[in-house]
Design an enzyme around this catalytic site. Structure first.
Site, PDB file in Angstrom:
ATOM      1  N   TYR A 177       0.864  -1.173   0.000  1.00  0.00           N
ATOM      2  CA  TYR A 177       0.000   0.000   0.000  1.00  0.00           C
ATOM      3  C   TYR A 177       0.904   1.228   0.000  1.00  0.00           C
ATOM      4  O   TYR A 177       1.282   1.767   1.051  1.00  0.00           O
ATOM      5  CB  TYR A 177      -0.942  -0.012   1.200  1.00  0.00           C
ATOM      6  CG  TYR A 177      -2.020  -1.073   1.119  1.00  0.00           C
ATOM      7  CD1 TYR A 177      -2.259  -1.761  -0.061  1.00  0.00           C
ATOM      8  CD2 TYR A 177      -2.802  -1.384   2.229  1.00  0.00           C
ATOM      9  CE1 TYR A 177      -3.252  -2.726  -0.141  1.00  0.00           C
ATOM     10  CE2 TYR A 177      -3.799  -2.350   2.157  1.00  0.00           C
ATOM     11  CZ  TYR A 177      -4.006  -3.019   0.972  1.00  0.00           C
ATOM     12  OH  TYR A 177      -4.984  -3.980   0.902  1.00  0.00           O
TER      13      TYR A 177
ATOM     14  N   HIS B 165      -1.289 -12.164   0.020  1.00  0.00           N
ATOM     15  CA  HIS B 165      -2.057 -11.126  -0.671  1.00  0.00           C
ATOM     16  C   HIS B 165      -2.762 -11.663  -1.913  1.00  0.00           C
ATOM     17  O   HIS B 165      -3.875 -11.228  -2.243  1.00  0.00           O
ATOM     18  CB  HIS B 165      -1.135  -9.962  -1.053  1.00  0.00           C
ATOM     19  CG  HIS B 165      -1.832  -8.661  -1.175  1.00  0.00           C
ATOM     20  ND1 HIS B 165      -1.253  -7.460  -0.847  1.00  0.00           N
ATOM     21  CD2 HIS B 165      -3.082  -8.344  -1.574  1.00  0.00           C
ATOM     22  CE1 HIS B 165      -2.107  -6.467  -1.048  1.00  0.00           C
ATOM     23  NE2 HIS B 165      -3.225  -6.983  -1.499  1.00  0.00           N
TER      24      HIS B 165
ATOM     25  N   SER C  78     -13.400  -3.414  -0.043  1.00  0.00           N
ATOM     26  CA  SER C  78     -14.247  -2.613  -0.946  1.00  0.00           C
ATOM     27  C   SER C  78     -15.727  -2.871  -0.668  1.00  0.00           C
ATOM     28  O   SER C  78     -16.523  -3.060  -1.598  1.00  0.00           O
ATOM     29  CB  SER C  78     -13.926  -2.927  -2.414  1.00  0.00           C
ATOM     30  OG  SER C  78     -12.615  -2.533  -2.735  1.00  0.00           O
ATOM     31  N   PRO C  79     -16.151  -2.881   0.596  1.00  0.00           N
ATOM     32  CA  PRO C  79     -17.542  -3.221   0.924  1.00  0.00           C
ATOM     33  C   PRO C  79     -18.553  -2.162   0.508  1.00  0.00           C
ATOM     34  O   PRO C  79     -19.750  -2.453   0.456  1.00  0.00           O
ATOM     35  CB  PRO C  79     -17.507  -3.378   2.444  1.00  0.00           C
ATOM     36  CG  PRO C  79     -16.415  -2.446   2.880  1.00  0.00           C
ATOM     37  CD  PRO C  79     -15.364  -2.554   1.796  1.00  0.00           C
TER      38      PRO C  79
ATOM     39  N   GLY D  74     -18.001  -0.422  -2.418  1.00  0.00           N
ATOM     40  CA  GLY D  74     -17.730  -0.171  -3.828  1.00  0.00           C
ATOM     41  C   GLY D  74     -16.346   0.294  -4.187  1.00  0.00           C
ATOM     42  O   GLY D  74     -15.996   0.345  -5.371  1.00  0.00           O
ATOM     43  N   GLY D  75     -15.524   0.667  -3.178  1.00  0.00           N
ATOM     44  CA  GLY D  75     -14.197   1.165  -3.499  1.00  0.00           C
ATOM     45  C   GLY D  75     -14.250   2.510  -4.189  1.00  0.00           C
ATOM     46  O   GLY D  75     -15.302   3.142  -4.299  1.00  0.00           O
TER      47      GLY D  75
END
Length: 299
Positions: free
Chosen positions: A55, A128, A208-209, A211-212
């Protein structure tokens, strides 16, 4: 904030976690502001933060998000109450996302993450992504070695299928699975992944719950989410998160945040209760064909 078990670890964490990725990618806030976002989330009751060594903007910045979280926890009054989960198995050459889950690479990545997070052992270390050129058993085997060495406490997977979870379980205990899931991406309800996690008591970390970066506007503008949100006096994002919590007891959404207001709003969903009418409306708008537990066992 309600709590949920982190798989079979014996740990209880907040039912809503914080995804650290937006704090370290393009458009990220300044370090001081990012730390405020993390602190706002913790004050709201969040006790699970998800990160990864990649990240960051590119390979030269590996560990950016982990170091940021470490700095925030150094300034927090009770850092021991926070579970930090990180990941290894990707690289960022030139800003690209490239899979490298070779055992040698994973072990080196774990060592770097230990230094970045400033911890003697990582509570939850996740693969990952599955590497197309490295057997999954070899990658998970490397994590098992790290666990035996005391460098990590628990092993998780990310971006995996039900069949891959089963293969990994033959090598080491798997306590968590992190896949994309939300009202806009419901495939894991019908492909056996969530049912398998329920059957095996594996925590399912939904990334992404809402939608991101690309899908959040669809969530914000969805008429059903907006109507239910208006009834509760909350945001459509909170309804989307509460829907996930209601769908399965193993799901722990980990929405990202780069603003204090977003962090607080997401955390508030952890105390939101949807009525049967709410759930019926959402089920109609976002139908799910859930695989049975018996079918999941047979995967």
């Amino acid at each position: 904030m309600n709590l949920r078990p982190l798989g079979s670890t014996g740990l209880q964490v907040s039912c809503i976690g914080l995804g650290g990725m937006p704090l370290s990618l393009e458009g990220r806030p300044a370090k001081s502001e990012a730390i405020k976002v993390i602190h706002a989330s913790l004050r709201a009751g969040v006790t699970l933060i998800d990160t990864a060594d990649v990240y960051c903007l590119d390979q030269a910045e590996i560990g950016h998000n982990e170091k940021l979280i470490a700095a925030a926890l150094e300034q927090w009054q009770d850092p021991e109450s926070v579970v930090v989960a990180t990941k290894g198995g990707l690289t960022r050459p030139g800003g690209a996302w490239v899979t490298d889950a070779h055992p040698r690479r994973l072990k080196a990545a774990c060592e770097a993450s230990l230094k970045a997070l400033k911890v003697p052992a990582i509570t939850l270390y996740q693969l990952h992504a599955v590497d197309d050129v490295v057997p999954l058993e070899d990658s998970v085997g490397a994590l098992a070695e790290l666990r035996r060495a005391g460098k990590i406490m628990h092993i998780g997977l990310s971006n995996v299928t039900a069949a891959q979870i089963r293969r990994a379980q033959q090598v080491a205990p798997i306590v968590s699975v992190q896949n994309r899931c939300g009202v806009l991406d419901r495939r894991d309800f019908s492909n056996g992944v969530i049912s398998l996690c329920e059957a095996e008591k594996i925590a399912y970390l939904a990334y992404s719950p809402v939608g991101g970066s690309r899908g959040k506007h669809r969530v914000a503008d969805d008429p059903t989410l907006r109507r239910v949100a208006a009834d509760h006096g909350v945001s459509p994002f909170q309804i989307a998160l509460a829907w996930l919590l209601a769908r399965s007891p193993v799901i722990i959404p980990i929405p990202g945040a780069s603003k204090i207001t977003s962090a607080i709003d997401s955390a508030a969903a952890g105390a939101l209760t949807l009525s049967s009418d709410d759930l019926a409306a959402l089920e109609h708008a976002f139908p799910v064909a859930q695989v049975s537990t018996s079918a999941a066992r047979a995967v």
